[in-house]
Design a protein around this motif. Structure first.
Motif, PDB file in Angstrom:
ATOM      1  N   ARG A 265      -7.480  -1.614  -3.791  1.00  0.00           N
ATOM      2  CA  ARG A 265      -6.816  -2.316  -2.819  1.00  0.00           C
ATOM      3  C   ARG A 265      -7.492  -1.944  -1.247  1.00  0.00           C
ATOM      4  O   ARG A 265      -7.295  -2.708  -0.309  1.00  0.00           O
ATOM      5  CB  ARG A 265      -5.108  -1.980  -2.776  1.00  0.00           C
ATOM      6  CG  ARG A 265      -4.617  -2.844  -4.023  1.00  0.00           C
ATOM      7  CD  ARG A 265      -3.014  -2.704  -3.648  1.00  0.00           C
ATOM      8  NE  ARG A 265      -2.577  -3.102  -2.353  1.00  0.00           N
ATOM      9  CZ  ARG A 265      -2.081  -4.168  -1.804  1.00  0.00           C
ATOM     10  NH1 ARG A 265      -2.758  -5.302  -2.514  1.00  0.00           N
ATOM     11  NH2 ARG A 265      -1.844  -4.304  -0.854  1.00  0.00           N
ATOM     12  N   ALA A 266      -7.629  -0.721  -1.114  1.00  0.00           N
ATOM     13  CA  ALA A 266      -8.017  -0.341   0.343  1.00  0.00           C
ATOM     14  C   ALA A 266      -9.261  -0.823   0.372  1.00  0.00           C
ATOM     15  O   ALA A 266      -9.636  -1.106   1.720  1.00  0.00           O
ATOM     16  CB  ALA A 266      -8.189   1.311   0.370  1.00  0.00           C
ATOM     17  N   ALA A 267     -10.158  -0.980  -0.327  1.00  0.00           N
ATOM     18  CA  ALA A 267     -11.409  -1.762  -0.314  1.00  0.00           C
ATOM     19  C   ALA A 267     -11.410  -3.185   0.000  1.00  0.00           C
ATOM     20  O   ALA A 267     -12.314  -4.126   0.046  1.00  0.00           O
ATOM     21  CB  ALA A 267     -12.307  -1.350  -1.475  1.00  0.00           C
ATOM     22  N   GLY A 268     -10.115  -3.695  -0.480  1.00  0.00           N
ATOM     23  CA  GLY A 268     -10.224  -5.168  -0.307  1.00  0.00           C
ATOM     24  C   GLY A 268     -10.581  -6.202  -1.254  1.00  0.00           C
ATOM     25  O   GLY A 268     -10.906  -7.414  -1.459  1.00  0.00           O
ATOM     26  N   MET A 269     -11.071  -5.272  -2.574  1.00  0.00           N
ATOM     27  CA  MET A 269     -11.383  -5.800  -3.781  1.00  0.00           C
ATOM     28  C   MET A 269     -10.211  -6.670  -4.689  1.00  0.00           C
ATOM     29  O   MET A 269      -9.026  -6.083  -4.507  1.00  0.00           O
ATOM     30  CB  MET A 269     -11.826  -4.823  -4.661  1.00  0.00           C
ATOM     31  CG  MET A 269     -13.163  -4.002  -4.013  1.00  0.00           C
ATOM     32  SD  MET A 269     -13.597  -2.486  -5.321  1.00  0.00           S
ATOM     33  CE  MET A 269     -14.056  -3.554  -6.552  1.00  0.00           C
ATOM     34  N   PRO A 270     -10.468  -7.447  -5.353  1.00  0.00           N
ATOM     35  CA  PRO A 270      -9.348  -8.374  -6.129  1.00  0.00           C
ATOM     36  C   PRO A 270      -9.074  -7.546  -7.245  1.00  0.00           C
ATOM     37  O   PRO A 270      -9.932  -6.842  -7.863  1.00  0.00           O
ATOM     38  CB  PRO A 270      -9.912  -9.617  -6.465  1.00  0.00           C
ATOM     39  CG  PRO A 270     -11.448  -9.472  -6.123  1.00  0.00           C
ATOM     40  CD  PRO A 270     -11.683  -8.403  -5.230  1.00  0.00           C
ATOM     41  N   LEU A 271      -7.929  -7.656  -7.639  1.00  0.00           N
ATOM     42  CA  LEU A 271      -7.474  -6.902  -8.745  1.00  0.00           C
ATOM     43  C   LEU A 271      -7.632  -7.902 -10.130  1.00  0.00           C
ATOM     44  O   LEU A 271      -6.777  -8.875 -10.076  1.00  0.00           O
ATOM     45  CB  LEU A 271      -5.959  -6.178  -8.453  1.00  0.00           C
ATOM     46  CG  LEU A 271      -5.835  -5.282  -7.504  1.00  0.00           C
ATOM     47  CD1 LEU A 271      -4.546  -4.812  -7.439  1.00  0.00           C
ATOM     48  CD2 LEU A 271      -6.897  -4.056  -7.709  1.00  0.00           C
TER      49      LEU A 271
ATOM     50  N   ASP B 177       0.968  -1.086  -0.183  1.00  0.00           N
ATOM     51  CA  ASP B 177       0.184   0.135  -0.098  1.00  0.00           C
ATOM     52  C   ASP B 177       1.180   1.222  -0.023  1.00  0.00           C
ATOM     53  O   ASP B 177       0.686   2.288  -0.913  1.00  0.00           O
ATOM     54  CB  ASP B 177      -0.767   0.029   1.176  1.00  0.00           C
ATOM     55  CG  ASP B 177      -1.909  -0.953   1.172  1.00  0.00           C
ATOM     56  OD1 ASP B 177      -2.176  -1.622  -0.048  1.00  0.00           O
ATOM     57  OD2 ASP B 177      -2.717  -1.327   2.037  1.00  0.00           O
ATOM     58  N   ALA B 178       1.954   1.390   0.903  1.00  0.00           N
ATOM     59  CA  ALA B 178       2.904   2.295   0.702  1.00  0.00           C
ATOM     60  C   ALA B 178       3.466   2.576  -0.661  1.00  0.00           C
ATOM     61  O   ALA B 178       3.603   3.502  -1.026  1.00  0.00           O
ATOM     62  CB  ALA B 178       3.905   2.215   1.971  1.00  0.00           C
ATOM     63  N   ALA B 179       4.019   1.566  -1.119  1.00  0.00           N
ATOM     64  CA  ALA B 179       4.602   1.538  -2.481  1.00  0.00           C
ATOM     65  C   ALA B 179       3.655   2.189  -3.518  1.00  0.00           C
ATOM     66  O   ALA B 179       3.889   2.792  -4.451  1.00  0.00           O
ATOM     67  CB  ALA B 179       4.946   0.318  -2.821  1.00  0.00           C
ATOM     68  N   LEU B 180       2.383   1.596  -3.360  1.00  0.00           N
ATOM     69  CA  LEU B 180       1.401   2.291  -4.520  1.00  0.00           C
ATOM     70  C   LEU B 180       1.062   3.737  -4.158  1.00  0.00           C
ATOM     71  O   LEU B 180       0.833   4.554  -5.035  1.00  0.00           O
ATOM     72  CB  LEU B 180       0.074   1.239  -4.102  1.00  0.00           C
ATOM     73  CG  LEU B 180      -1.008   1.555  -5.355  1.00  0.00           C
ATOM     74  CD1 LEU B 180      -0.483   1.441  -6.705  1.00  0.00           C
ATOM     75  CD2 LEU B 180      -2.038   0.773  -5.160  1.00  0.00           C
ATOM     76  N   ALA B 181       1.204   4.276  -2.991  1.00  0.00           N
ATOM     77  CA  ALA B 181       0.832   5.543  -2.632  1.00  0.00           C
ATOM     78  C   ALA B 181       1.947   6.429  -3.068  1.00  0.00           C
ATOM     79  O   ALA B 181       1.776   7.499  -3.558  1.00  0.00           O
ATOM     80  CB  ALA B 181       0.597   5.914  -1.060  1.00  0.00           C
ATOM     81  N   GLN B 182       3.161   5.896  -2.979  1.00  0.00           N
ATOM     82  CA  GLN B 182       4.456   6.702  -3.440  1.00  0.00           C
ATOM     83  C   GLN B 182       4.186   6.857  -5.006  1.00  0.00           C
ATOM     84  O   GLN B 182       4.524   7.613  -5.524  1.00  0.00           O
ATOM     85  CB  GLN B 182       5.614   5.777  -3.079  1.00  0.00           C
ATOM     86  CG  GLN B 182       6.813   6.738  -3.351  1.00  0.00           C
ATOM     87  CD  GLN B 182       8.127   5.888  -2.889  1.00  0.00           C
ATOM     88  OE1 GLN B 182       8.168   4.627  -2.870  1.00  0.00           O
ATOM     89  NE2 GLN B 182       8.922   6.505  -1.991  1.00  0.00           N
ATOM     90  N   LEU B 183       3.897   5.353  -5.700  1.00  0.00           N
ATOM     91  CA  LEU B 183       3.702   5.623  -7.148  1.00  0.00           C
ATOM     92  C   LEU B 183       2.634   6.568  -7.497  1.00  0.00           C
ATOM     93  O   LEU B 183       2.895   7.276  -8.511  1.00  0.00           O
ATOM     94  CB  LEU B 183       3.337   4.088  -7.712  1.00  0.00           C
ATOM     95  CG  LEU B 183       3.114   3.998  -9.382  1.00  0.00           C
ATOM     96  CD1 LEU B 183       4.086   4.354 -10.120  1.00  0.00           C
ATOM     97  CD2 LEU B 183       2.740   2.599  -9.456  1.00  0.00           C
ATOM     98  N   CYS B 184       1.351   6.630  -6.728  1.00  0.00           N
ATOM     99  CA  CYS B 184       0.295   7.450  -7.250  1.00  0.00           C
ATOM    100  C   CYS B 184       0.950   8.962  -7.131  1.00  0.00           C
ATOM    101  O   CYS B 184       0.748   9.566  -7.688  1.00  0.00           O
ATOM    102  CB  CYS B 184      -0.661   7.504  -6.435  1.00  0.00           C
ATOM    103  SG  CYS B 184      -1.717   5.931  -6.903  1.00  0.00           S
TER     104      CYS B 184
END
Length: 142
Positions: A72-78, A35-42
């Motif tokens: 991801r935050a909602a726990g939905m599958p990608l 999640d932290a890596a994704l936030a950094q990417l965004c």
């Protein structure tokens, strides 16, 4: 008033508190790291999209990144397409870092401003990293 005796309620409350205060397991730590890596990417894509306009591919990349983060935050599958987009966005970021390190030699020439050279480099990297193809694949839906 609860129908459970006080000692049972106390024990249940202590078990619940222990579960809530327990240190996160390896899966939770890994998810937090992702999640932290994704936030950094965004955040990186937000800086790339700033001032580019609504129809620029970096703006679309930012929207896709934010959709990934929300899912991801909602726990939905990608879906496989979303995973491909995540991979392509990260490839774009890494390739831009390499391009920046090389000081845009493929795009800079006499009479070409740094801003124009940067945009040319960004467009080349977006194409070569697969980001544009991945965005095209999810343009109609995730």
């Amino acid at each position: 008033m609860s129908v459970l005796p006080r000692p049972v309620r106390t024990a249940a409350a202590l078990l619940l508190a222990g579960a809530l205060l327990a240190p996160p397991g390896p899966a939770a730590a890994e998810a937090a790291e992702e999640d932290a890596a994704l936030a950094q990417l965004c955040g990186y894509l937000r800086s790339q999209a700033r001032g580019q306009g609504i129809d620029h591919y970096t703006t679309e990349a930012l929207w896709a990144c934010e959709a990934l983060a929300a899912r991801r935050a909602a726990g939905m599958p990608l879906s496989d397409r979303m995973l491909a987009v995540a991979f392509a966005l990260e490839q774009f970021r890494e390739a831009m870092a390499e391009e920046r390190a090389a000081r845009y030699p493929r795009t800079r020439g006499p009479g070409i401003s740094t801003r124009v050279a940067r945009e040319r480099a960004r467009a080349i990297v977006a194409e070569e990293s697969g980001m544009l193809a991945a965005l095209e694949a999810v343009r109609t839906g995730f």
